[in-house]
Write a protein that holds these residues in place. Structure first.
Motif, PDB file in Angstrom:
ATOM      1  N   GLU A 179       0.744  -1.171  -0.076  1.00 39.53           N
ATOM      2  CA  GLU A 179      -0.145  -0.038  -0.128  1.00 39.53           C
ATOM      3  C   GLU A 179       0.807   1.221   0.044  1.00 39.53           C
ATOM      4  O   GLU A 179       0.668   2.401  -0.823  1.00 39.53           O
ATOM      5  CB  GLU A 179      -0.830   0.082   1.195  1.00 39.53           C
ATOM      6  N   VAL A 180       2.003   1.048   0.740  1.00 39.08           N
ATOM      7  CA  VAL A 180       2.784   2.355   1.040  1.00 39.08           C
ATOM      8  C   VAL A 180       3.597   2.792  -0.711  1.00 39.08           C
ATOM      9  O   VAL A 180       3.508   3.843  -0.857  1.00 39.08           O
ATOM     10  CB  VAL A 180       3.992   2.463   1.933  1.00 39.08           C
ATOM     11  N   ALA A 181       4.002   1.691  -0.969  1.00 41.76           N
ATOM     12  CA  ALA A 181       4.607   1.777  -2.269  1.00 41.76           C
ATOM     13  C   ALA A 181       3.672   2.229  -3.366  1.00 41.76           C
ATOM     14  O   ALA A 181       4.164   3.275  -4.292  1.00 41.76           O
ATOM     15  CB  ALA A 181       5.294   0.503  -2.758  1.00 41.76           C
ATOM     16  N   THR A 182       2.489   1.880  -3.320  1.00 39.45           N
ATOM     17  CA  THR A 182       1.406   2.331  -4.198  1.00 39.45           C
ATOM     18  C   THR A 182       1.181   3.705  -4.100  1.00 39.45           C
ATOM     19  O   THR A 182       1.120   4.447  -5.189  1.00 39.45           O
ATOM     20  CB  THR A 182       0.273   1.377  -4.167  1.00 39.45           C
ATOM     21  N   ALA A 183       1.172   4.092  -3.064  1.00 35.96           N
ATOM     22  CA  ALA A 183       0.634   5.573  -2.477  1.00 35.96           C
ATOM     23  C   ALA A 183       1.886   6.467  -3.059  1.00 35.96           C
ATOM     24  O   ALA A 183       1.662   7.656  -3.268  1.00 35.96           O
ATOM     25  CB  ALA A 183       0.610   5.721  -1.077  1.00 35.96           C
ATOM     26  N   PHE A 184       3.058   5.989  -3.211  1.00 37.23           N
ATOM     27  CA  PHE A 184       4.413   6.774  -3.806  1.00 37.23           C
ATOM     28  C   PHE A 184       4.399   6.578  -5.315  1.00 37.23           C
ATOM     29  O   PHE A 184       5.474   6.950  -5.557  1.00 37.23           O
ATOM     30  CB  PHE A 184       5.468   6.476  -2.961  1.00 37.23           C
ATOM     31  N   GLY A 185       3.371   6.147  -5.879  1.00 33.14           N
ATOM     32  CA  GLY A 185       3.480   6.115  -7.474  1.00 33.14           C
ATOM     33  C   GLY A 185       3.934   4.533  -8.017  1.00 33.14           C
ATOM     34  O   GLY A 185       4.513   4.678  -9.033  1.00 33.14           O
ATOM     35  N   ASP A 186       3.412   3.615  -7.192  1.00 42.02           N
ATOM     36  CA  ASP A 186       3.755   2.314  -7.529  1.00 42.02           C
ATOM     37  C   ASP A 186       5.139   1.852  -7.589  1.00 42.02           C
ATOM     38  O   ASP A 186       5.676   1.659  -8.440  1.00 42.02           O
ATOM     39  CB  ASP A 186       2.952   2.041  -8.957  1.00 42.02           C
ATOM     40  N   VAL A 187       5.995   2.168  -6.447  1.00 44.43           N
ATOM     41  CA  VAL A 187       7.359   2.026  -6.540  1.00 44.43           C
ATOM     42  C   VAL A 187       7.685   0.446  -6.717  1.00 44.43           C
ATOM     43  O   VAL A 187       7.063  -0.244  -5.756  1.00 44.43           O
ATOM     44  CB  VAL A 187       7.958   2.600  -5.104  1.00 44.43           C
ATOM     45  N   ARG A 188       8.556   0.196  -7.377  1.00 51.66           N
ATOM     46  CA  ARG A 188       9.054  -1.065  -7.785  1.00 51.66           C
ATOM     47  C   ARG A 188      10.394  -1.333  -7.513  1.00 51.66           C
ATOM     48  O   ARG A 188      11.090  -2.424  -7.427  1.00 51.66           O
ATOM     49  CB  ARG A 188       8.497  -1.547  -9.268  1.00 51.66           C
ATOM     50  N   LEU A 189      11.198  -0.505  -7.995  1.00 49.41           N
ATOM     51  CA  LEU A 189      12.563  -0.402  -7.974  1.00 49.41           C
ATOM     52  C   LEU A 189      13.263   0.023  -6.682  1.00 49.41           C
ATOM     53  O   LEU A 189      12.749   1.119  -5.915  1.00 49.41           O
ATOM     54  CB  LEU A 189      13.230   0.209  -9.088  1.00 49.41           C
ATOM     55  N   THR A 190      14.354  -0.528  -6.169  1.00 50.28           N
ATOM     56  CA  THR A 190      14.991  -0.030  -5.086  1.00 50.28           C
ATOM     57  C   THR A 190      16.431   0.212  -5.332  1.00 50.28           C
ATOM     58  O   THR A 190      16.946  -0.369  -6.034  1.00 50.28           O
ATOM     59  CB  THR A 190      14.957  -1.354  -3.856  1.00 50.28           C
ATOM     60  N   PRO A 191      16.866   1.249  -4.598  1.00 55.30           N
ATOM     61  CA  PRO A 191      16.364   1.985  -3.776  1.00 55.30           C
ATOM     62  C   PRO A 191      15.644   3.033  -4.501  1.00 55.30           C
ATOM     63  O   PRO A 191      16.210   3.555  -5.475  1.00 55.30           O
ATOM     64  CB  PRO A 191      17.461   2.729  -2.781  1.00 55.30           C
ATOM     65  N   THR A 192      14.510   3.597  -4.096  1.00 51.58           N
ATOM     66  CA  THR A 192      13.686   4.605  -4.405  1.00 51.58           C
ATOM     67  C   THR A 192      13.215   5.559  -3.498  1.00 51.58           C
ATOM     68  O   THR A 192      12.844   5.105  -2.464  1.00 51.58           O
ATOM     69  CB  THR A 192      12.271   4.332  -5.190  1.00 51.58           C
ATOM     70  N   SER A 193      14.063   6.847  -3.552  1.00 52.80           N
ATOM     71  CA  SER A 193      13.881   7.592  -2.200  1.00 52.80           C
ATOM     72  C   SER A 193      13.004   8.964  -2.568  1.00 52.80           C
ATOM     73  O   SER A 193      13.076   9.542  -3.738  1.00 52.80           O
ATOM     74  CB  SER A 193      15.346   8.039  -1.858  1.00 52.80           C
ATOM     75  N   PHE A 194      12.661   9.793  -1.418  1.00 49.53           N
ATOM     76  CA  PHE A 194      11.824  10.645  -1.656  1.00 49.53           C
ATOM     77  C   PHE A 194      12.129  11.636  -0.562  1.00 49.53           C
ATOM     78  O   PHE A 194      12.093  11.335   0.668  1.00 49.53           O
ATOM     79  CB  PHE A 194      10.266  10.664  -1.551  1.00 49.53           C
ATOM     80  N   LEU A 195      12.508  12.903  -0.890  1.00 50.58           N
ATOM     81  CA  LEU A 195      12.777  13.884   0.120  1.00 50.58           C
ATOM     82  C   LEU A 195      11.495  14.888   0.100  1.00 50.58           C
ATOM     83  O   LEU A 195      10.965  15.398  -0.849  1.00 50.58           O
ATOM     84  CB  LEU A 195      14.024  14.767  -0.019  1.00 50.58           C
ATOM     85  N   ILE A 196      10.879  14.989   1.248  1.00 48.95           N
ATOM     86  CA  ILE A 196       9.634  15.937   1.481  1.00 48.95           C
ATOM     87  C   ILE A 196       9.714  16.907   2.413  1.00 48.95           C
ATOM     88  O   ILE A 196      10.401  16.847   3.627  1.00 48.95           O
ATOM     89  CB  ILE A 196       8.479  14.902   2.232  1.00 48.95           C
ATOM     90  N   ALA A 197       9.498  18.052   1.848  1.00 49.51           N
ATOM     91  CA  ALA A 197       9.871  19.478   2.563  1.00 49.51           C
ATOM     92  C   ALA A 197       8.902  19.609   3.798  1.00 49.51           C
ATOM     93  O   ALA A 197       7.852  19.028   3.801  1.00 49.51           O
ATOM     94  CB  ALA A 197       9.594  20.546   1.693  1.00 49.51           C
TER      95      ALA A 197
END
Length: 165
Positions: free
Chosen positions: A121-139
């Motif tokens: 569910e979390v990977a889907t919420a972030f745009g269907d993450v499938r590859l690792t590592p995939t990182s997001f920096l949030i302000a």
């Protein structure tokens, strides 16, 4: 000749409009997904509750060499900025067995929050993450300002954090 001039003019209007929109937009263009992340310690992190502080989320797997290599960098960021508000969350992929994630966290002395995305569910919420590592920096305003598949640009992350904290 007139059709070409019209097309060039239309292109320039779209280009200038797009650049102007980026310039005037609040920091980050996409809001952080509102999702609850189950954690290794059997608690939960509601991402909505983190608005107002910077968040670094990285999707990883115990079998991903690059993911394991970034753990010391993530630990260092956590050590340096946690007291000033940074929340680091490493979200283990759904296919990673929880006991394997727990063992890796113990062996690598992971000091930041480890999420278990057992349902995906979390990977889907972030745009269907499938590859690792995939990182997001949030302000702190709750908007994603940096997204990276593969090794992060640590200097860029540091520049953002030094501005916010």
């Amino acid at each position: 000749m007139k059709t070409r001039d019209l097309l060039v003019g239309a292109f320039l209007v779209v280009l200038v409009g797009g650049l102007l929109a980026l310039w005037l937009a609040p920091e980050g263009l996409r809001p952080m997904p509102r999702v609850v992340v189950p954690t290794l310690d059997q608690s939960q992190v509601d991402l909505a509750s983190l608005e107002g502080r910077p968040v670094l989320i990285t999707f990883w797997a115990t079998t991903c060499i690059s993911c394991v290599q970034e753990i010391p960098h993530l630990r260092e960021l956590h050590d340096r900025y946690h007291e000033r508000g940074l929340k680091v969350i490493g979200v283990a992929m759904a296919y990673d067995p929880p006991e394997q994630v727990a063992e890796m966290a113990r062996r690598r002395d992971i000091n930041y929050t480890v999420g278990l995305d057992a349902t995906g569910e979390v990977a889907t919420a972030f745009g269907d993450v499938r590859l690792t590592p995939t990182s997001f920096l949030i302000a702190p305003n709750g908007r994603i300002v940096y997204q990276k598949v593969g090794e992060m640009d640590w200097q860029q992350v540091e520049r953002h954090l030094s501005r916010w904290l």
